[in-house]
Enzyme design. Structure first.
Site, PDB file in Angstrom:
ATOM      1  N   CYS A  43       0.856  -1.185   0.000  1.00 52.37           N
ATOM      2  CA  CYS A  43       0.000   0.000   0.000  1.00 52.37           C
ATOM      3  C   CYS A  43       0.893   1.235   0.000  1.00 52.37           C
ATOM      4  O   CYS A  43       2.114   1.148   0.161  1.00 52.37           O
ATOM      5  CB  CYS A  43      -0.920  -0.002   1.227  1.00 52.37           C
ATOM      6  SG  CYS A  43      -0.035   0.096   2.799  1.00 52.37           S
ATOM      7  N   HIS A  50       5.713  -5.794   8.331  1.00 49.51           N
ATOM      8  CA  HIS A  50       5.690  -7.217   8.642  1.00 49.51           C
ATOM      9  C   HIS A  50       5.986  -8.042   7.397  1.00 49.51           C
ATOM     10  O   HIS A  50       5.117  -8.735   6.866  1.00 49.51           O
ATOM     11  CB  HIS A  50       4.337  -7.601   9.240  1.00 49.51           C
ATOM     12  CG  HIS A  50       4.185  -7.169  10.659  1.00 49.51           C
ATOM     13  ND1 HIS A  50       2.970  -6.873  11.227  1.00 49.51           N
ATOM     14  CD2 HIS A  50       5.105  -6.968  11.635  1.00 49.51           C
ATOM     15  CE1 HIS A  50       3.156  -6.514  12.490  1.00 49.51           C
ATOM     16  NE2 HIS A  50       4.440  -6.563  12.748  1.00 49.51           N
ATOM     17  N   HIS A  84      -0.079  -5.656  19.488  1.00 51.65           N
ATOM     18  CA  HIS A  84       0.381  -5.220  18.165  1.00 51.65           C
ATOM     19  C   HIS A  84       1.030  -3.844  18.286  1.00 51.65           C
ATOM     20  O   HIS A  84       0.553  -2.970  19.013  1.00 51.65           O
ATOM     21  CB  HIS A  84      -0.797  -5.168  17.195  1.00 51.65           C
ATOM     22  CG  HIS A  84      -0.400  -4.988  15.766  1.00 51.65           C
ATOM     23  ND1 HIS A  84      -0.054  -3.756  15.244  1.00 51.65           N
ATOM     24  CD2 HIS A  84      -0.298  -5.876  14.739  1.00 51.65           C
ATOM     25  CE1 HIS A  84       0.239  -3.898  13.962  1.00 51.65           C
ATOM     26  NE2 HIS A  84       0.107  -5.173  13.635  1.00 51.65           N
ATOM     27  N   GLU A 127       1.110  -1.259  16.444  1.00 50.27           N
ATOM     28  CA  GLU A 127       0.265  -0.102  16.140  1.00 50.27           C
ATOM     29  C   GLU A 127      -0.684   0.210  17.289  1.00 50.27           C
ATOM     30  O   GLU A 127      -0.875   1.381  17.648  1.00 50.27           O
ATOM     31  CB  GLU A 127      -0.531  -0.345  14.855  1.00 50.27           C
ATOM     32  CG  GLU A 127      -1.375   0.857  14.462  1.00 50.27           C
ATOM     33  CD  GLU A 127      -2.288   0.582  13.288  1.00 50.27           C
ATOM     34  OE1 GLU A 127      -3.402   1.145  13.277  1.00 50.27           O
ATOM     35  OE2 GLU A 127      -1.907  -0.192  12.386  1.00 50.27           O
ATOM     36  N   CYS A 162      -8.678   2.353   7.319  1.00 49.21           N
ATOM     37  CA  CYS A 162      -7.683   2.646   6.293  1.00 49.21           C
ATOM     38  C   CYS A 162      -8.217   2.281   4.912  1.00 49.21           C
ATOM     39  O   CYS A 162      -8.755   1.189   4.709  1.00 49.21           O
ATOM     40  CB  CYS A 162      -6.416   1.852   6.613  1.00 49.21           C
ATOM     41  SG  CYS A 162      -5.241   1.734   5.267  1.00 49.21           S
ATOM     42  N   SER A 185      -1.128  -8.471  10.653  1.00 51.25           N
ATOM     43  CA  SER A 185      -2.553  -8.477  10.988  1.00 51.25           C
ATOM     44  C   SER A 185      -3.420  -8.420   9.737  1.00 51.25           C
ATOM     45  O   SER A 185      -4.388  -9.174   9.598  1.00 51.25           O
ATOM     46  CB  SER A 185      -2.868  -7.293  11.903  1.00 51.25           C
ATOM     47  OG  SER A 185      -4.243  -7.213  12.171  1.00 51.25           O
ATOM     48  N   SER A 222       2.154  -5.550   3.166  1.00 52.62           N
ATOM     49  CA  SER A 222       3.605  -5.473   3.350  1.00 52.62           C
ATOM     50  C   SER A 222       4.371  -6.400   2.411  1.00 52.62           C
ATOM     51  O   SER A 222       5.562  -6.623   2.605  1.00 52.62           O
ATOM     52  CB  SER A 222       3.964  -5.814   4.804  1.00 52.62           C
ATOM     53  OG  SER A 222       3.398  -4.890   5.699  1.00 52.62           O
TER      54      SER A 222
END
Length: 405
Positions: free
Chosen positions: A66, A96, A185, A187, A288, A318, A380
């Protein structure tokens, strides 16, 4: 702590950089050279379809890197080019993806070590360069690095920063933040550090438990035990569940985040009535775009006539895990792998990670005859990795066909 004031101070420091060092064109060129694939580009141009012998490969119409990941990876690489001899650290995996992180290690970028979730910054010295990954970093980490006199390169995804602004808004207006995410996580750890009072819920089941408590159906001691590691210090469910705002880890399943938001809106409506709803619930929009696009594309892909599906991405990713969940919910034979090497061309095996389980080796991976394979990858995963997986499938299909003949 006034996190907004701290961010303003940090952003004005001459030792802080969130824009990178090179032009967008040069940055894109470097990333294209490292990770883009002519094969994947041609498959996209052919309606996301590749037919080779008995093998038919259908790609999801949104997959892979992304914009936020591209930006983070490119900034990390250009940081080494800008600081060719300096000590460079990164507070966590940049993204990741094992191949990308290994490439950074080969560039002599060092990763902060952690023991039982506690990071050790003792080796980081004044003047060192420290990269913050796409997931962001906690306020504590940023403050420590700033006070130590490090040069901070911030590659945090803007969508993650948007969630931080949301929970800061909750804090400013004295709302508790309900964060839909995985409590350990990176984030979610970063997001919760910007929040005031917060509670992290993993899924709709946990959200329903909280909703029931708000409506008087729960037990206080059970609640405190259940969320002892998923709430702000001193969290009191009888005091802190009266005014709620919802936010999310950006890589969670979009449909579940939306359902959790609707659940809490209905809960507060039921408890306080329509006239008081705005005093007790804040609407949200922290989903997102890239996560949404990839999940929507996956829902379309699983409607195709597929014999099996391969989901490519880090095992700790994730967003990749949620793509796998979509496939399994549809009843498709689906395999989550992190690298092309998980496919055994000679043995016709695949080493994959089932949801919530350890690695497993599947024999007779590719069946005989004509076969339709769906492929997607997490945000990723570079296109070149997807290409290598497809090439493995082609080689395996040809080898098996030769054996059959």
């Amino acid at each position: 702590m006034d996190t907004q004031a701290f961010k303003r101070s940090l952003h004005h420091s001459d030792r802080y950089n969130r824009r990178g060092f090179e032009s967008p064109a040069k940055r894109a060129q470097a990333l294209e050279k490292a990770y883009q694939s002519n094969l994947i580009a041609s498959i996209r141009d052919n309606g996301y379809l590749l037919e080779h012998g008995r093998l038919r490969v259908k790609l999801a119409e949104a997959f892979g890197f992304c914009w936020g990941v591209e930006r983070a990876v490119a900034m990390a690489y250009e940081t080494r080019r800008h600081y060719p001899t300096e000590s460079i650290w990164i507070t966590n995996e940049i993204i990741h993806n094992p191949s990308v992180n290994d490439h950074l290690r080969n560039m002599n970028v060092r990763f902060i070590s952690a023991e039982k979730g506690i990071k050790d910054f003792s080796s980081v010295e004044e003047g060192d360069v420290v990269i913050l990954p796409a997931f962001g970093a906690t306020v504590h980490e940023m403050k420590l690095l700033h006070e130590r006199g490090c040069h901070i390169i911030d590659t945090t995804c803007p969508w993650v920063s948007k969630v931080w602004h949301t929970v800061e808004k909750h804090k400013k207006h004295e709302f508790s933040s309900i964060i839909h995410g995985k409590v350990k996580h990176e984030e979610t750890l970063a997001t919760s550090s910007f929040a005031g009072t917060y509670l992290v819920v993993l899924d709709l089941k946990e959200a329903q438990y909280v909703s029931d408590y708000i409506l008087g159906k729960g037990n206080r001691d059970d609640f405190l035990r259940r969320f002892s590691r998923a709430s702000s210090q001193g969290f009191d469910p009888d005091r802190d569940l009266k005014r709620l705002g919802v936010a999310n880890q950006t890589t969670m399943l979009k449909s579940e985040t939306e359902e959790i938001g609707r659940l809490f809106e209905k809960t507060m409506l039921r408890k306080y009535g329509p006239a008081e709803l705005n005093e007790h619930f804040l609407a949200f929009n922290t989903i997102c775009d890239a996560t949404e696009e990839r999940q929507d594309a996956m829902f379309s892909l699983v409607d195709e006539p597929l014999d099996l599906l391969v989901v490519i991405g880090g095992f700790n990713s994730s967003n990749t895990t949620h793509l796998q969940e979509i496939a399994l919910a549809k009843g498709i034979r689906s395999f989550h792998i992190d690298t092309p090497e998980r496919i055994g061309e000679i043995e016709n095996t695949i080493t994959h990670k089932p949801l919530g389980d350890d690695l497993r080796v599947e024999s007779n991976f590719l069946p005989e005859g004509k076969i339709n394979v769906g492929i997607t990858s997490g945000a990723s995963t570079p296109d070149r990795i997807v290409e290598h997986v497809i090439q493995k499938l082609i080689n395996l299909s040809e080898r098996k066909l030769m054996t059959e003949n």
